[in-house]
Write a protein that holds these residues in place. Sequence first.
Motif, short mmCIF file in Angstrom:
data_model
loop_
_atom_site.label_atom_id
_atom_site.label_comp_id
_atom_site.label_asym_id
_atom_site.label_seq_id
_atom_site.Cartn_x
_atom_site.Cartn_y
_atom_site.Cartn_z
N GLN A 52 0.87 -1.27 -0.06
CA GLN A 52 0.05 0.03 0.14
C GLN A 52 0.66 1.39 0.02
OE1 GLN A 52 -2.73 -0.34 3.28
NE2 GLN A 52 -4.16 -1.78 2.28
N SER A 53 2.04 1.22 0.70
CA SER A 53 2.72 2.51 0.83
C SER A 53 3.38 2.70 -0.53
CB SER A 53 3.87 2.25 1.81
OG SER A 53 4.79 1.28 1.39
N LEU A 54 3.89 1.41 -1.20
CA LEU A 54 4.40 1.67 -2.68
C LEU A 54 3.35 2.21 -3.64
CD1 LEU A 54 6.39 -1.78 -3.13
CD2 LEU A 54 7.46 0.82 -2.75
N LYS A 55 2.09 1.79 -3.38
CA LYS A 55 0.85 2.31 -4.26
C LYS A 55 0.83 3.79 -4.13
CE LYS A 55 -1.59 -1.87 -4.80
NZ LYS A 55 -2.83 -2.70 -4.48
N ARG A 56 0.81 4.26 -2.80
CA ARG A 56 0.72 5.62 -2.44
C ARG A 56 1.91 6.45 -3.07
NH1 ARG A 56 -0.36 4.57 3.55
NH2 ARG A 56 -2.61 3.59 3.37
#
Length: 88
Positions: A52-56
């Motif tokens: 999720q942090s990579l997607k953000r």
Amino acid sequence: MIIEGVKLMFVGMTTVLLFLSLMILLIQFVSFLTRDATARELEAIQKERELQSLKRKKKKEASADSDEDIAVIAAAIAAFEAERFART
């Protein structure tokens, strides 16, 4: 009469103490049995958070790119309109 009340109190408190002790032991036993599954679940949660942090981060980068695109398009429209009004 008082002695009977004391006996009843002793039996009741002993029953509650034994029940709570048994419940604590069973909870600890279940915790022992499920420790591997819990470790796998925590690992999966951590991987999901990393994804999720990579997607953000990707969304923020894409957002910056789209802001630049919008600025270029707005500048092109302004230049076209300025040229068009200059002709007339």
